[in-house]
Design a protein around this motif. Structure first.
Motif, short mmCIF file in Angstrom:
data_model
loop_
_atom_site.label_atom_id
_atom_site.label_comp_id
_atom_site.label_asym_id
_atom_site.label_seq_id
_atom_site.Cartn_x
_atom_site.Cartn_y
_atom_site.Cartn_z
N GLN A 48 1.19 -1.51 -0.07
CA GLN A 48 -0.27 0.06 -0.07
C GLN A 48 0.97 1.20 0.00
OE1 GLN A 48 -2.66 -0.42 2.96
NE2 GLN A 48 -4.00 -1.89 2.28
N SER A 49 2.26 1.01 1.03
CA SER A 49 2.82 2.45 0.53
C SER A 49 3.52 2.99 -0.20
CB SER A 49 4.12 2.48 0.92
OG SER A 49 4.82 0.84 1.00
N CYS A 51 3.08 3.53 -4.62
CA CYS A 51 2.01 3.75 -6.20
C CYS A 51 2.13 2.74 -7.20
CB CYS A 51 2.71 4.82 -6.83
SG CYS A 51 2.38 5.18 -8.23
N GLY A 82 6.15 5.54 0.39
CA GLY A 82 5.62 6.21 0.65
C GLY A 82 5.10 7.00 -1.17
N THR A 83 5.14 7.02 -1.99
CA THR A 83 4.57 7.35 -3.11
C THR A 83 2.91 6.51 -3.52
OG1 THR A 83 5.61 5.21 -4.35
CG2 THR A 83 7.15 6.94 -4.13
N GLY A 85 0.49 7.56 -1.70
CA GLY A 85 -1.08 7.54 -0.90
C GLY A 85 -2.11 8.36 -1.19
N SER A 86 -1.81 8.92 -2.89
CA SER A 86 -2.55 10.23 -3.72
C SER A 86 -2.84 8.84 -4.97
CB SER A 86 -1.82 11.40 -4.09
OG SER A 86 -2.11 11.28 -4.55
N ARG A 157 7.81 12.42 0.12
CA ARG A 157 7.27 11.17 0.03
C ARG A 157 6.77 11.61 1.86
NH1 ARG A 157 12.58 8.87 -1.24
NH2 ARG A 157 12.37 9.56 -3.38
N ILE A 158 5.25 10.42 2.13
CA ILE A 158 4.51 10.24 3.06
C ILE A 158 5.20 9.38 4.04
CG2 ILE A 158 2.24 9.06 3.84
CD1 ILE A 158 0.94 9.21 1.46
N ALA A 160 7.06 6.81 6.18
CA ALA A 160 5.94 4.99 6.17
C ALA A 160 6.63 4.76 7.12
CB ALA A 160 6.58 4.20 5.07
#
Length: 165
Positions: A48-49, A51, A82-83, A85-86, A157-158, A160
Motif C-alpha cells: 500500500q505504501s 504507488c 511513501g509514493t 498515498g495519492s 514523500r509520505i 512510512a
C-alpha cells in the motif's frame, strides 16, 4: 554433542534481491517486495505504501535486469516507499506512462488501455507496458533513468514506519 547454530532471520538488511515474485523473504525479494519490508507492511509485491503504477513499472524492471545488477536496486526500494498515498498522483503517473510508452514504440494502443475516467487496473498495466517499452528500447538502464521523473522529492514523500530489525 552437535551444536545447533541458529540461523539469522531475513530482514530488509540481508534479503537477497532476485527475479520474480516470492512467498517469503527467505526465497528472496524483488525491489517492490523489499519496499514492503522497509515500510513495515506484510511481505508483498503490491504494498500500500507504493504507488501501483510505480510498483508495476519496477516489477518489470526488476525481472529484466541482469541478476548481478539487482543489488543496485536497494536504494530504489527505499525511494519508492511513501509514493502510494495519492490516487491523483498515480493517475498522473499512469498518463505519463502512456505517453512514454507510445514515444518508446509501444504503440498508440497503450494509451487506450488506461481509462482516464476511472481508476483501476489500467494504470498499473500502463506502468508495466512503459517499463517493457523502455527496456526494449534501451535496457534496464533507460528504464531506471525514467524512474526519477516518477519520484517526488524525499521531503514530499509520505512517512512510512520502518520495520524493526
Amino acid at each position: 554433542m552437535a551444536t545447533k547454530i541458529p540461523t539469522a532471520s531475513i530482514s530488509h538488511q540481508n534479503v537477497r534481491l532476485a527475479h520474480g515474485r516470492h512467498s517469503t523473504p527467505e526465497q528472496g525479494a524483488c525491489v517492490v517486495e523489499l519496499a514492503s519490508m522497509l515500510a513495515g507492511e506484510r511481505f508483498s509485491d503490491h504494498p500500500q505504501s507504493v504507488c501501483p503504477v510505480i510498483a508495476a513499472y519496477l516489477r518489470n524492471v526488476n525481472d529484466h535486469m541482469p541478476a548481478g545488477d539487482l543489488p543496485g536496486l536497494f536504494p530504489v526500494a527505499a525511494a519508492i516507499v511513501g509514493t502510494g498515498g495519492s490516487p491523483k498522483q498515480s493517475r498522473s503517473r499512469a498518463r505519463r506512462c502512456a505517453r512514454w510508452a507510445a514515444d518508446l514504440g509501444a504503440g498508440r494502443h497503450a494509451i487506450f488501455l488506461w481509462p482516464g475516467r476511472r481508476w483501476g487496473w489500467g494504470g498499473s498495466r500502463l506502468g508495466a507496458i512503459c517499463a517493457q517499452a523502455a527496456i526494449g528500447r534501451g535496457g534496464p538502464d533507460l528504464a531506471l533513468s525514467l524512474l526519477d521523473a516518477f519520484l517526488p522529492a524525499p521531503a514530499d514523500r509520505i512517512a512510512a514506519p520502518v520495520a524493526a530489525a
